[in-house]
Design a protein around this motif. Structure first.
Motif, short mmCIF file in Angstrom:
data_model
loop_
_atom_site.label_atom_id
_atom_site.label_comp_id
_atom_site.label_asym_id
_atom_site.label_seq_id
_atom_site.Cartn_x
_atom_site.Cartn_y
_atom_site.Cartn_z
N THR A 176 1.16 -1.11 0.24
CA THR A 176 0.07 0.25 -0.06
C THR A 176 1.10 1.30 0.20
O THR A 176 1.98 0.86 0.21
CB THR A 176 -1.32 0.19 0.87
N LEU A 217 -0.55 9.69 10.36
CA LEU A 217 -1.47 8.47 8.51
C LEU A 217 -2.03 8.60 9.18
O LEU A 217 -2.78 8.27 8.11
CB LEU A 217 -0.46 7.79 9.31
N MET A 222 -4.73 5.75 1.70
CA MET A 222 -3.85 4.90 1.26
C MET A 222 -4.69 4.23 0.17
O MET A 222 -5.76 4.70 0.17
CB MET A 222 -3.71 3.94 2.47
N ASP A 227 -6.07 -4.16 3.84
CA ASP A 227 -5.88 -3.57 4.96
C ASP A 227 -6.41 -2.44 5.33
O ASP A 227 -7.35 -2.79 7.12
CB ASP A 227 -4.35 -2.69 4.90
N ASP A 228 -6.99 -1.62 5.15
CA ASP A 228 -7.70 -0.63 5.11
C ASP A 228 -8.97 -0.76 5.66
O ASP A 228 -9.78 -0.84 6.78
CB ASP A 228 -7.85 0.67 4.38
N ARG A 250 -3.42 -1.23 9.86
CA ARG A 250 -3.94 -0.76 8.72
C ARG A 250 -2.85 -0.59 7.82
O ARG A 250 -2.88 -0.21 6.17
CB ARG A 250 -4.65 0.44 9.20
N TYR A 251 -1.84 -0.79 8.38
CA TYR A 251 -0.13 -0.29 7.98
C TYR A 251 0.74 -1.48 7.46
O TYR A 251 2.12 -1.56 7.06
CB TYR A 251 0.69 1.17 8.32
N PHE A 254 2.41 -1.53 4.08
CA PHE A 254 2.79 -0.41 3.82
C PHE A 254 4.49 0.36 4.09
O PHE A 254 5.56 0.52 4.32
CB PHE A 254 2.10 1.34 4.65
N HIS A 258 7.98 1.28 6.31
CA HIS A 258 9.02 0.36 7.20
C HIS A 258 10.04 -0.22 7.02
O HIS A 258 10.24 -0.63 7.98
CB HIS A 258 7.49 -0.45 8.46
N ASP A 271 2.06 7.86 16.04
CA ASP A 271 2.36 7.41 14.59
C ASP A 271 3.79 6.56 14.92
O ASP A 271 4.04 5.15 15.24
CB ASP A 271 2.15 7.46 13.53
#
Length: 317
Positions: A176, A217, A222, A227-228, A250-251, A254, A258, A271
């Motif tokens: 994402t 965030l 996104m 995820d979302d 959620r992330y 991403f 990370h 965050d």
């Protein structure tokens, strides 16, 4: 119910619990920051050198038929994921009016789902969920919320199922990334963004785009996917999982953030705190992708108890 794109809480009134640890107690393990003491057990999860195909993890340049299909997936994804598309999907699926079912029922729906974007695994998704959860459970026996997060983190992939409209893979899986600001070059197969309609919007192609530095965030749009969607489902069904779990859900795809450190300028302090747990989680999400099989019936009672602890019996999806 209409979901506004700039409303990160989706109208939920549920109180989020927070979990944290001292950053000074972290060490580097297999490329991930983890606490010095994982558990009292003698053995911990060992990071393998190769994935289920005998190749390096997340090697998008390996020459294989699998890699060719993965690249084609990202070409289509990068062209079609736009800011306006995400607004449309979040409004539609934010209604949570597709079906009512339990968490475990959703796990079983994933028996026939294979993620076309994954270069490391082609097993049904329920295998990956249990591999992730059990690897975490081995190292963090007292963090049951993290075990459950491992089990449910990919449940949003039910968007591929006919009951949810049978969305195409590019609208459900894959890495994402933010919309409404510049596409960072660390995003896998970045070259295909040149065909994305948003590339012609001058505001969307600046570092901050439509956002402000340090905005958090939760204010960033996104790319739409599992995820979302699973974050939305968990939040709206009033889970009692801590905020770190929701952040992980959620992330977790991403990767530009990370693994490459991109888009950190949009993060706020909460965050940054939750990122510690996401870094821990991703070690297990990524490196548990192996041919090791889990005895589903043996572990099922344990996970059913966690589901009962943190979720209602039936959820709106």
């Amino acid at each position: 119910m209409t979901i506004l794109i700039d409303q990160p809480e989706f109208g939920s009134q549920v109180e989020e619990k927070k979990v944290s640890f001292n950053a000074n107690e972290l060490i580097l393990d297999g490329g991930f920051m983890v606490p010095k003491t994982l558990s009292s057990q003698d053995e911990i999860f060992e990071v393998p050198d190769i994935n289920a195909f005998g190749q390096s993890f997340r090697d998008y340049n390996a020459q294989s038929e699998r890699q060719k299909s993965v690249e084609e997936f990202y070409r289509v994804q990068h062209i079609n994921q736009t800011y306006d598309y995400v607004k449309k999907m979040r409004e539609e699926y934010g209604k949570l009016n597709k079906i009512e079912m339990s968490i475990w029922d959703c796990c079983e729906l994933l028996n026939d789902v294979v993620d076309d974007s994954d270069p490391d695994l082609d097993e049904p998704q329920i295998e990956h969920l249990l591999q992730t959860a059990e690897a975490i459970r081995k190292d963090y026996p007292n963090e049951d919320w993290l075990h459950l997060t491992g089990l449910i983190h990919d449940l949003g992939k039910v968007l591929l199922h006919p009951s949810f409209g049978g969305l195409p893979q590019w609208a459900v899986v894959g890495d994402t990334f933010p919309l409404g600001c510049a596409f960072d070059e660390s995003i896998v197969h970045h070259k295909y963004f040149k065909e994305n309609p948003d590339i012609n919007n001058n505001i969307y192609n600046t570092k901050n785009g439509v956002y402000e530095e340090g905005c958090g965030l939760d204010k960033v749009v996104m790319s739409w996917g599992h995820d979302d969607y699973m974050y939305l489902v968990s939040k709206e069904n009033e889970t009692t999982l801590p905020s770190a779990a929701l952040f992980v859900i959620r992330y977790h795809s991403f990767y530009a953030l990370h693994r490459s450190g991109a888009y950190t300028h949009l993060m706020n302090e909460e965050d940054k705190e939750n990122m510690k747990w996401l870094n821990i989680f991703n070690k297990y999400d990524l490196y548990s992708k192996s041919k090791v099989r889990i005895d589903v019936e043996k572990v099922k009672p344990y996970y059913l108890s966690l589901i009962e602890k943190y979720f209602p019996t039936k959820l709106r999806w």
